[in-house]
Design a protein around this motif. Structure first.
Motif, PDB file in Angstrom:
ATOM      1  N   PHE A  28      14.729  16.283  65.332  1.00 48.68           N
ATOM      2  CA  PHE A  28      16.044  16.756  64.917  1.00 48.68           C
ATOM      3  C   PHE A  28      16.210  18.237  65.226  1.00 48.68           C
ATOM      4  N   LYS A  29      15.190  18.979  64.904  1.00 50.13           N
ATOM      5  CA  LYS A  29      15.248  20.425  65.068  1.00 50.13           C
ATOM      6  C   LYS A  29      15.517  20.795  66.519  1.00 50.13           C
ATOM      7  N   ASP A  30      14.819  20.125  67.441  1.00 50.26           N
ATOM      8  CA  ASP A  30      15.013  20.403  68.869  1.00 50.26           C
ATOM      9  C   ASP A  30      16.436  20.077  69.290  1.00 50.26           C
ATOM     10  N   GLU A  31      16.895  18.922  68.823  1.00 44.68           N
ATOM     11  CA  GLU A  31      18.236  18.465  69.158  1.00 44.68           C
ATOM     12  C   GLU A  31      19.285  19.490  68.706  1.00 44.68           C
ATOM     13  N   LEU A  32      19.113  19.975  67.496  1.00 42.66           N
ATOM     14  CA  LEU A  32      20.070  20.934  66.953  1.00 42.66           C
ATOM     15  C   LEU A  32      20.032  22.244  67.737  1.00 42.66           C
ATOM     16  N   LYS A  33      18.825  22.650  68.090  1.00 42.53           N
ATOM     17  CA  LYS A  33      18.627  23.910  68.800  1.00 42.53           C
ATOM     18  C   LYS A  33      19.375  23.894  70.136  1.00 42.53           C
ATOM     19  N   LYS A  34      19.309  22.752  70.780  1.00 43.54           N
ATOM     20  CA  LYS A  34      19.956  22.583  72.075  1.00 43.54           C
ATOM     21  C   LYS A  34      21.453  22.917  71.992  1.00 43.54           C
ATOM     22  N   HIS A  35      22.043  22.581  70.857  1.00 37.95           N
ATOM     23  CA  HIS A  35      23.480  22.813  70.693  1.00 37.95           C
ATOM     24  C   HIS A  35      23.782  24.155  70.030  1.00 37.95           C
ATOM     25  N   GLY A  36      22.759  24.907  69.765  1.00 38.79           N
ATOM     26  CA  GLY A  36      22.958  26.213  69.147  1.00 38.79           C
ATOM     27  C   GLY A  36      23.248  26.163  67.665  1.00 38.79           C
ATOM     28  N   VAL A  37      22.999  25.004  67.056  1.00 40.58           N
ATOM     29  CA  VAL A  37      23.230  24.875  65.623  1.00 40.58           C
ATOM     30  C   VAL A  37      22.073  25.515  64.865  1.00 40.58           C
ATOM     31  N   ILE A  38      22.420  26.340  63.906  1.00 35.12           N
ATOM     32  CA  ILE A  38      21.373  26.921  63.059  1.00 35.12           C
ATOM     33  C   ILE A  38      21.333  26.119  61.766  1.00 35.12           C
ATOM     34  N   PHE A  39      20.169  25.632  61.446  1.00 35.50           N
ATOM     35  CA  PHE A  39      20.013  24.884  60.198  1.00 35.50           C
ATOM     36  C   PHE A  39      18.615  25.179  59.676  1.00 35.50           C
ATOM     37  N   MET A  40      18.544  26.002  58.654  1.00 40.03           N
ATOM     38  CA  MET A  40      17.223  26.406  58.172  1.00 40.03           C
ATOM     39  C   MET A  40      17.277  26.792  56.703  1.00 40.03           C
ATOM     40  N   PRO A  41      16.107  26.901  56.076  1.00 40.12           N
ATOM     41  CA  PRO A  41      16.092  27.358  54.692  1.00 40.12           C
ATOM     42  C   PRO A  41      16.777  28.717  54.581  1.00 40.12           C
ATOM     43  N   PHE A  42      17.423  28.931  53.482  1.00 39.99           N
ATOM     44  CA  PHE A  42      18.177  30.156  53.293  1.00 39.99           C
ATOM     45  C   PHE A  42      17.290  31.387  53.475  1.00 39.99           C
TER      46      PHE A  42
END
Lengths: 250, 480
Positions: free
Chosen positions: B139-153
């Motif tokens: 999931f993390k790789d997939e999100l990174k590809k689209h430039g989505v940031i999703f991480m612990p605060f």
């Protein structure tokens, strides 16, 4: 199959049924006729196990066992079906989902395997044709926005799907136009067989023109005052209930 | 041991073991003061601005009084008996499922939660090489590809301080309300989501979140920013009951939707509701608010609230951009002695703004369920429209349902509609189902599902099914 003996029933201390005797054998169609308030619906409610009635005396046996001890859902699973006078609306609950839940609950009770969705859909699609309802009714919420006739046909659909041993039809004919009445009667007639019993409760003899009752009972003031064959219904149609009131008063 | 007992026990420990030992164990002793806040901030290596923010919030909090306007009854919370830095690490790791409360496992089974997730949720140590971990990486790789940031605060604070500084507290300021202010002072961790311009987030962030859900803390902080034209769907929570020893929860969620952006935020909340006598249970005081900043933006809240002893929660929308849309779909169920005071606020500022509120309350046992909602149409909100529908259903005669709609209309062009109904599950409906062979319990759950259908339809597909099962489990024993 069912044996009702000297049944006395009260609602909040008021006696409604005052000693009913009735026996239905497999294959028979019995009709109970009577005016409003004579206790007809009380009888069907007590057989199907509705709350709020006190049985003060008498018994109902079902294939030899005490029916009154069973919960309403167990009675249904045992094969007692009631077609409601006023079918209830259940908003948001898909009609087919409801029927499938009922169907599988009854199969579980009998220790049979439940039907999966695909099998159930093909079953219900053949059944719904018999009551001449459109398949779209399966996807609508239970009785929600159905016309009077559609509700009653939906009751018959449930009956022929659940295949009860005894079907009680409580004023199923009331409020129906002649076409809907014929469809309902046809549904019942096609469903008759030597193993199945019927108790048709009605105000008018009209529906009996389309059925072939084995026995007709007249109920007045919580008692069956007269029983007979087809001719009794015709006599009632012509002369009303008045001539029987004396018998009831005795 | 009830949650209260645990908190008291934790409070006692202070005297037993002293200050230093606790720090080694990564637990700050109970109590709240500026030193505690500095300690939290330094443990997280936070930049100066965040520490200052925390301190400002704390000082402001000291001047505030706990609100008492909600229709909730609970014994006073002792804020000095709570340890403010304890959340994730404090949970004791269990060796196997055998050590978990069998009742909890029974519920997991009913909900159909896979075994490895059961372990995670109940705090059992899991192997490093198990499915979900690798799934998470994918999931993390997939999100990174689209430039989505999703991480612990806390990670975002270090890696994207500019974004945090820009948006953090921009929707819920630290002065907002008693519980949000407390959260601002002591928040533990949470999630940060950033969707760049024009990106449709390639997956429901729910899938990922569910895997990480067991690590959420007591004072959670979530911030979601959707840039122009972006879309994101986020699901918070988990349908499975969570093993959690904290009694007080005070989370804050902020959403920012820029021009043409859409944010869909779904919550399934199933914290421990207390036992059937009303003992124990989570107090859940949450502030959730989104701003539709740009024109044509949309924020949609969907919540299924079945847990917690106390729920105090009003996910809201500030409709600032012209033609922006706010939605609130809610199912709140209270059984036994649970109490919920929940609803929404729709603040219309922009022209042609539109809001929809659908609230379904279900009360059973001794449960009390309140809908409280504000629809405010400001002077600038030309042609604003709102439709509200609040329905309640009661199971049994000891529960209650209450509706408090507030309407504040300052522009004559507004169209505001409100419909409300309260009904009992009728005896007729129950008997009808029973006469077809369906048991009372199945009948009730079927009728309740039907009642909630319009909200469940708004949930992401895979959770709609679980939410239904959850409702079933939560209703168990509601029929006398």
């Amino acid at each position: 199959m069912i044996e009702i003996k000297d049944l006395h029933v009260s609602i909040e201390d008021k006696e409604i049924l005052k000693g009913i005797n009735l026996s239905i054998k497999p294959g028979e169609l019995h009709a109970i006729m009577g005016r409003n308030g004579s206790g007809k619906s009380t009888l069907s409610n007590v057989i199907s196990g509705r709350d709020g009635y006190t049985i003060t005396k008498g018994s109902i046996t079902w294939y030899g066992q005490d029916l009154l001890k069973l919960s309403p859902e167990d009675r249904a699973c045992e094969g007692i079906f009631m077609g409601f006078q006023y079918p209830v609306v259940i908003p948001g609950v898909n009609n087919m989902y409801f029927l499938k839940a009922a169907y599988n609950a009854q199969r579980r009770y009998k220790g049979e395997e439940e039907l999966d969705s695909m099998d159930f859909i093909s079953l219900i699609k053949t059944k719904i044709k018999e009551v001449k309802l459109d398949e779209s009714f399966l996807q609508r919420a239970v009785n929600d926005g159905f016309s009077g006739g559609e509700k009653k046909r939906n009751e018959i659909l449930q009956m022929i799907t659940l295949e009860p041993k005894l079907a009680i039809l409580d004023e199923t004919d009331s409020g129906l136009d002649i076409d809907a009445l014929k469809i309902v009667a046809e549904g019942v007639n096609n469903f008759r067989n030597p193993q199945r019993g019927f108790l048709v409760i009605t105000h008018y003899q009209r529906i009996l023109n389309y059925m072939d009752p084995d026995r007709i009972h007249v109920m007045i003031d919580g008692k069956i005052v007269k029983s007979g064959g087809r001719n009794l219904a015709l006599k009632l149609e012509q002369q009303g209930y008045g001539w029987l009131d004396e018998a009831a008063a005795v | 041991m009830s949650d209260i007992d645990i908190i008291h026990k934790a409070a006692d420990q202070k005297y037993k073991y002293g200050f230093t030992t606790d720090i080694e164990q990564d637990i700050i002793p109970p109590g709240l003061n500026e030193d505690v806040i500095r300690l939290i901030s330094s443990k997280k290596n936070e930049p100066e601005f965040l520490l200052n923010w925390r301190l400002k919030a704390y000082r402001h909090w000291l001047t505030m009084a706990e609100p008492d306007w909600a229709k909730l009854k609970y014994s006073p919370i002792d804020y000095n008996a709570i340890s403010y830095y304890a959340a994730p690490k404090e949970k004791k790791e269990l060796k196997s499922l055998d050590e978990v409360d069998p009742k909890l496992l029974e519920t997991y089974d009913k909900l159909g939660i896979p075994l490895h997730e059961q372990k995670m949720l109940s705090g059992v140590a899991v192997d490093a090489v198990f499915d979900s971990v690798s799934v998470a990486t994918t999931f993390k790789d997939e999100l990174k590809k689209h430039g989505v940031i999703f991480m612990p605060f806390s990670e975002a604070v270090r890696e994207h301080p500019d974004l945090i500084e820009k948006y953090f507290g921009s929707v819920v300021p630290y002065t907002d309300n008693y519980f949000a202010t407390l959260n601002s002072a002591v928040f533990s961790d949470g999630s940060f989501v950033y969707i760049p311009k024009g990106v449709r987030c390639p997956l429901e962030l729910s899938t990922y979140f569910r895997i990480n859900a067991s690590q959420t803390g007591q004072f959670e902080r979530t911030l979601i920013v959707a840039e122009e034209g972006s879309h994101v769907s986020y699901l918070e929570g988990c349908t499975a009951p969570m093993r959690d020893e904290n009694q007080l929860h005070a989370a804050v969620v902020e959403l920012v939707a820029h021009k043409d952006a859409k944010i869909k935020y779904s919550t399934v909340q199933n914290w421990y509701p207390g036992d059937e006598n009303g003992k124990g249970g989570i107090y859940n005081f949450v502030t959730k608010r989104g701003i539709c900043k740009g024109e044509n933006s949309k924020i949609s809240w969907t919540q299924v609230e079945t847990g917690s002893a106390i729920t105090w929660k009003y996910p809201s929308c500030i409709l600032k951009g012209d033609n922006s849309v706010g939605e609130f779909y809610s199912v709140a169920l209270t059984n036994n002695y649970q109490q919920a005071d929940t609803g929404t606020k729709m603040i219309h500022i922009g022209k042609n703004t539109k809001s929809t509120i659908i609230s379904n309350g279900i009360s059973a046992g001794h449960g009390q369920n309140v809908y409280r909602g504000l629809v405010q149409i400001n002077k600038s909100a030309e042609n604003a429209r709102n439709y509200s529908q609040c329905d309640s259903i009661l199971i049994g005669d000891k529960c209650g349902a209450h509706t408090f709609p507030y309407l504040d209309v300052r522009n004559p062009s507004a169209q505001v509609e409100h419909e409300a109904s309260t009904s009992n599950i009728s005896e007729d409906q129950l008997f009808y189902c029973q006469q077809r062979g369906i048991s009372t319990e199945d009948a009730i759950s079927m009728i309740v599902h039907g009642f909630c259908k319009n909200v469940f339809q708004k949930l992401p597909m895979e959770f709609a099914v679980e939410a239904q099962k959850l409702l079933e489990v939560s209703l168990e024993g509601s029929v006398g």
